[in-house]
Write a protein that holds these residues in place. Sequence first.
Motif, PDB file in Angstrom:
ATOM      1  N   LEU A  16       0.825  -1.207   0.000  1.00  0.00           N
ATOM      2  CA  LEU A  16       0.000   0.000   0.000  1.00  0.00           C
ATOM      3  C   LEU A  16       0.858   1.256   0.000  1.00  0.00           C
ATOM      4  O   LEU A  16       0.629   2.189  -0.780  1.00  0.00           O
ATOM      5  N   GLY A  17       1.872   1.284   0.864  1.00  0.00           N
ATOM      6  CA  GLY A  17       2.731   2.460   0.946  1.00  0.00           C
ATOM      7  C   GLY A  17       3.476   2.730  -0.341  1.00  0.00           C
ATOM      8  O   GLY A  17       3.496   3.861  -0.843  1.00  0.00           O
ATOM      9  N   ALA A  18       4.091   1.688  -0.911  1.00  0.00           N
ATOM     10  CA  ALA A  18       4.883   1.866  -2.124  1.00  0.00           C
ATOM     11  C   ALA A  18       4.013   2.204  -3.328  1.00  0.00           C
ATOM     12  O   ALA A  18       4.335   3.105  -4.124  1.00  0.00           O
ATOM     13  N   ALA A  19       2.891   1.503  -3.471  1.00  0.00           N
ATOM     14  CA  ALA A  19       2.026   1.729  -4.635  1.00  0.00           C
ATOM     15  C   ALA A  19       1.364   3.101  -4.568  1.00  0.00           C
ATOM     16  O   ALA A  19       1.283   3.810  -5.577  1.00  0.00           O
ATOM     17  N   ALA A  20       0.893   3.498  -3.384  1.00  0.00           N
ATOM     18  CA  ALA A  20       0.241   4.806  -3.247  1.00  0.00           C
ATOM     19  C   ALA A  20       1.227   5.938  -3.493  1.00  0.00           C
ATOM     20  O   ALA A  20       0.884   6.961  -4.108  1.00  0.00           O
ATOM     21  N   LYS A  21       2.454   5.764  -3.042  1.00  0.00           N
ATOM     22  CA  LYS A  21       3.463   6.797  -3.261  1.00  0.00           C
ATOM     23  C   LYS A  21       3.745   6.969  -4.747  1.00  0.00           C
ATOM     24  O   LYS A  21       3.775   8.098  -5.268  1.00  0.00           O
ATOM     25  N   GLU A  22       3.940   5.854  -5.458  1.00  0.00           N
ATOM     26  CA  GLU A  22       4.217   5.943  -6.896  1.00  0.00           C
ATOM     27  C   GLU A  22       3.016   6.521  -7.653  1.00  0.00           C
ATOM     28  O   GLU A  22       3.173   7.363  -8.538  1.00  0.00           O
ATOM     29  N   PHE A  23       1.819   6.080  -7.286  1.00  0.00           N
ATOM     30  CA  PHE A  23       0.598   6.569  -7.938  1.00  0.00           C
ATOM     31  C   PHE A  23       0.441   8.075  -7.754  1.00  0.00           C
ATOM     32  O   PHE A  23       0.012   8.789  -8.661  1.00  0.00           O
ATOM     33  N   PRO A  66     -10.250  12.743  -8.869  1.00  0.00           N
ATOM     34  CA  PRO A  66     -10.960  11.943  -7.852  1.00  0.00           C
ATOM     35  C   PRO A  66     -11.400  10.583  -8.383  1.00  0.00           C
ATOM     36  O   PRO A  66     -11.347   9.578  -7.667  1.00  0.00           O
ATOM     37  N   ALA A  67     -11.849  10.538  -9.643  1.00  0.00           N
ATOM     38  CA  ALA A  67     -12.297   9.262 -10.209  1.00  0.00           C
ATOM     39  C   ALA A  67     -11.129   8.282 -10.345  1.00  0.00           C
ATOM     40  O   ALA A  67     -11.282   7.077 -10.087  1.00  0.00           O
ATOM     41  N   GLU A  68      -9.965   8.786 -10.733  1.00  0.00           N
ATOM     42  CA  GLU A  68      -8.787   7.920 -10.858  1.00  0.00           C
ATOM     43  C   GLU A  68      -8.378   7.374  -9.497  1.00  0.00           C
ATOM     44  O   GLU A  68      -8.007   6.196  -9.372  1.00  0.00           O
ATOM     45  N   ILE A  69      -8.432   8.229  -8.481  1.00  0.00           N
ATOM     46  CA  ILE A  69      -8.072   7.792  -7.118  1.00  0.00           C
ATOM     47  C   ILE A  69      -9.009   6.694  -6.646  1.00  0.00           C
ATOM     48  O   ILE A  69      -8.581   5.663  -6.117  1.00  0.00           O
ATOM     49  N   THR A  70     -10.313   6.899  -6.854  1.00  0.00           N
ATOM     50  CA  THR A  70     -11.305   5.910  -6.424  1.00  0.00           C
ATOM     51  C   THR A  70     -11.097   4.578  -7.141  1.00  0.00           C
ATOM     52  O   THR A  70     -11.146   3.505  -6.521  1.00  0.00           O
ATOM     53  N   ALA A  71     -10.848   4.637  -8.447  1.00  0.00           N
ATOM     54  CA  ALA A  71     -10.663   3.405  -9.222  1.00  0.00           C
ATOM     55  C   ALA A  71      -9.402   2.666  -8.795  1.00  0.00           C
ATOM     56  O   ALA A  71      -9.411   1.430  -8.615  1.00  0.00           O
ATOM     57  N   TYR A  72      -8.317   3.392  -8.610  1.00  0.00           N
ATOM     58  CA  TYR A  72      -7.047   2.761  -8.231  1.00  0.00           C
ATOM     59  C   TYR A  72      -7.142   2.159  -6.833  1.00  0.00           C
ATOM     60  O   TYR A  72      -6.726   1.013  -6.608  1.00  0.00           O
TER      61      TYR A  72
END
Length: 212
Positions: free
Chosen positions: A172-179, A186-192
């Motif tokens: 979660l930490g690594a993927a959220a940081k890269e994303f 907002p739609a991209e955040i919700t989907a990811y």
Amino acid sequence: MADHPKPLISFRKRPQQARSEALVAAILDAATQVLASEGAARFTTARVAEKAGVSIGSLYQYFPNKAAILFRLQSEEWHQTIELMRTILEDGGTPPLDRLRRLVEAFVRSECDEAPMRGALDDAAPLYRDAPEVQEVMASGDLLFHRFMREALPGVGEATRELAGEVIITTLGAAAKEFSESPRSPAEITAYAGAMADMFCAYLREIERRPA
């Protein structure tokens, strides 16, 4: 070989009155602006004092060095994240996997909101990352998630549960940081976040189905 001295990052003295609290708040606000505009490499106590409109002596009454200021900014972000985790993960009226979904989306959204400041704080981390105060803050977050994992996987062995928790937190930490390194809608955040939550929930269900 002698150990390197630990950086001094605690308050030199704590503000006791409204006036001193306002001074510390002004210093931290100025520090946020200097860090955002100058970056960690050009961040100095002199620039912060100038931006805050206070003397360097007044700044040093409360912060012994720039590492102490940067740690205070970082620790406030960490405490906000831990309180967010606490609010979501300790909601006993919500099933564990639903809580995990809420946590993933809230965390990814928070990372995207704080991306510019977090990048500068990451650059400054070598100044304070070895301090005991840092370990204290991180340990409180680890304990909170450990308790949640005991609820999410009650019938699973401790070693398996510990591994699952480490996999989720690290991913979660690594993927959220890269994303968050690119601007996101907002739609991209919700989907990811939804896709990541699906992955984590499927992982925990699979662990539950395995023979003991």
